[in-house]
Structure formats: C-alpha cells, structure tokens
Design a protein around this motif. Structure first.
Motif, PDB file in Angstrom:
ATOM      1  N   ASP A  66      -2.119   6.044   8.353  1.00  0.00           N
ATOM      2  CA  ASP A  66      -1.094   5.171   8.914  1.00  0.00           C
ATOM      3  C   ASP A  66      -1.346   4.892  10.393  1.00  0.00           C
ATOM      4  O   ASP A  66      -2.361   5.307  10.955  1.00  0.00           O
ATOM      5  CB  ASP A  66       0.300   5.758   8.687  1.00  0.00           C
ATOM      6  N   VAL A  67      -0.428   4.197  11.021  1.00  0.00           N
ATOM      7  CA  VAL A  67      -0.558   3.801  12.419  1.00  0.00           C
ATOM      8  C   VAL A  67      -0.663   5.035  13.317  1.00  0.00           C
ATOM      9  O   VAL A  67      -1.474   5.072  14.248  1.00  0.00           O
ATOM     10  CB  VAL A  67       0.621   2.901  12.856  1.00  0.00           C
ATOM     11  N   GLU A  68       0.120   6.059  13.034  1.00  0.00           N
ATOM     12  CA  GLU A  68       0.065   7.289  13.832  1.00  0.00           C
ATOM     13  C   GLU A  68      -1.321   7.911  13.771  1.00  0.00           C
ATOM     14  O   GLU A  68      -1.869   8.340  14.797  1.00  0.00           O
ATOM     15  CB  GLU A  68       1.107   8.293  13.345  1.00  0.00           C
ATOM     16  N   ASP A  69      -1.909   7.954  12.588  1.00  0.00           N
ATOM     17  CA  ASP A  69      -3.261   8.493  12.441  1.00  0.00           C
ATOM     18  C   ASP A  69      -4.254   7.664  13.246  1.00  0.00           C
ATOM     19  O   ASP A  69      -5.124   8.206  13.931  1.00  0.00           O
ATOM     20  CB  ASP A  69      -3.685   8.511  10.973  1.00  0.00           C
ATOM     21  N   PHE A  70      -4.127   6.346  13.153  1.00  0.00           N
ATOM     22  CA  PHE A  70      -5.012   5.455  13.890  1.00  0.00           C
ATOM     23  C   PHE A  70      -4.896   5.686  15.392  1.00  0.00           C
ATOM     24  O   PHE A  70      -5.902   5.811  16.095  1.00  0.00           O
ATOM     25  CB  PHE A  70      -4.698   3.993  13.554  1.00  0.00           C
ATOM     26  N   GLU A  71      -3.667   5.782  15.891  1.00  0.00           N
ATOM     27  CA  GLU A  71      -3.452   6.000  17.321  1.00  0.00           C
ATOM     28  C   GLU A  71      -4.030   7.336  17.769  1.00  0.00           C
ATOM     29  O   GLU A  71      -4.621   7.434  18.850  1.00  0.00           O
ATOM     30  CB  GLU A  71      -1.964   5.916  17.655  1.00  0.00           C
ATOM     31  N   GLN A  72      -3.895   8.368  16.946  1.00  0.00           N
ATOM     32  CA  GLN A  72      -4.467   9.675  17.276  1.00  0.00           C
ATOM     33  C   GLN A  72      -5.996   9.601  17.316  1.00  0.00           C
ATOM     34  O   GLN A  72      -6.628  10.186  18.194  1.00  0.00           O
ATOM     35  CB  GLN A  72      -4.011  10.729  16.279  1.00  0.00           C
ATOM     36  N   ASP A  73      -6.573   8.859  16.377  1.00  0.00           N
ATOM     37  CA  ASP A  73      -8.026   8.707  16.361  1.00  0.00           C
ATOM     38  C   ASP A  73      -8.512   7.955  17.596  1.00  0.00           C
ATOM     39  O   ASP A  73      -9.516   8.335  18.203  1.00  0.00           O
ATOM     40  CB  ASP A  73      -8.481   7.978  15.099  1.00  0.00           C
ATOM     41  N   VAL A  74      -7.811   6.905  17.966  1.00  0.00           N
ATOM     42  CA  VAL A  74      -8.175   6.139  19.163  1.00  0.00           C
ATOM     43  C   VAL A  74      -8.081   7.030  20.396  1.00  0.00           C
ATOM     44  O   VAL A  74      -8.981   7.034  21.247  1.00  0.00           O
ATOM     45  CB  VAL A  74      -7.296   4.873  19.308  1.00  0.00           C
TER      46      VAL A  74
END
Length: 83
Positions: A66-74
C-alpha cells in the motif's frame, strides 16, 4: 488479540526450530492477517525486505503493498542515499 500460525508441514521434519524461525513464522502470520506492514513484517522476521517478499512468494502469500509501504521504501532509499 488472536494470531493464527499456519506452519508448513516441512517443519515437522525439523529437529530444531530456532527463535529466528519462530519470528519469521510470526511475521508471516501478522502480515498475512494485515496486522503489520510489509516493511514491519520483514523487520520482525529479521530479513531484508526483498528477501522477505521472496519468502512470501514461496509460501503463496499475497503481498498487499500500500501507500504506507511505498512511502517507507522511498524513505529507506533516501536514507541510503539512493534517491
């Protein structure tokens, strides 16, 4: 809170089940039951994110990214100077 662990049959053939094995199984269960993010589950399991994703794929566990996972990866990429 109740967490259900679905352990693979191959574990019954294992003589020693270490603490890291248990943590990985708990991480699988928490992630599959959508109680933690992909990133958090990989930390609980004590493995790198990509390795954890491979382990999930081997188990046939769907990766809900999800978006949270994406933001953490970034953020992780920024912390490492890759972005």
């Amino acid at each position: 809170m109740q967490i259900t662990l679905n352990l693979p049959d191959s574990l019954s053939q294992t003589e020693n089940f270490s603490q890291s094995d248990w943590l990985r199984e708990i991480a699988f269960a928490l992630f599959q039951q959508e109680r933690v993010s992909l990133s958090r589950a990989s930390k609980i399991a004590g493995v790198e994110l990509m390795d954890f994703q491979k382990l999930l794929a081997e188990r046939g566990i769907c990766v809900h990214y999800d978006v949270e996972d994406f933001e953490q990866d970034v953020q992780r990429l920024r912390d490492r100077g890759w972005l």
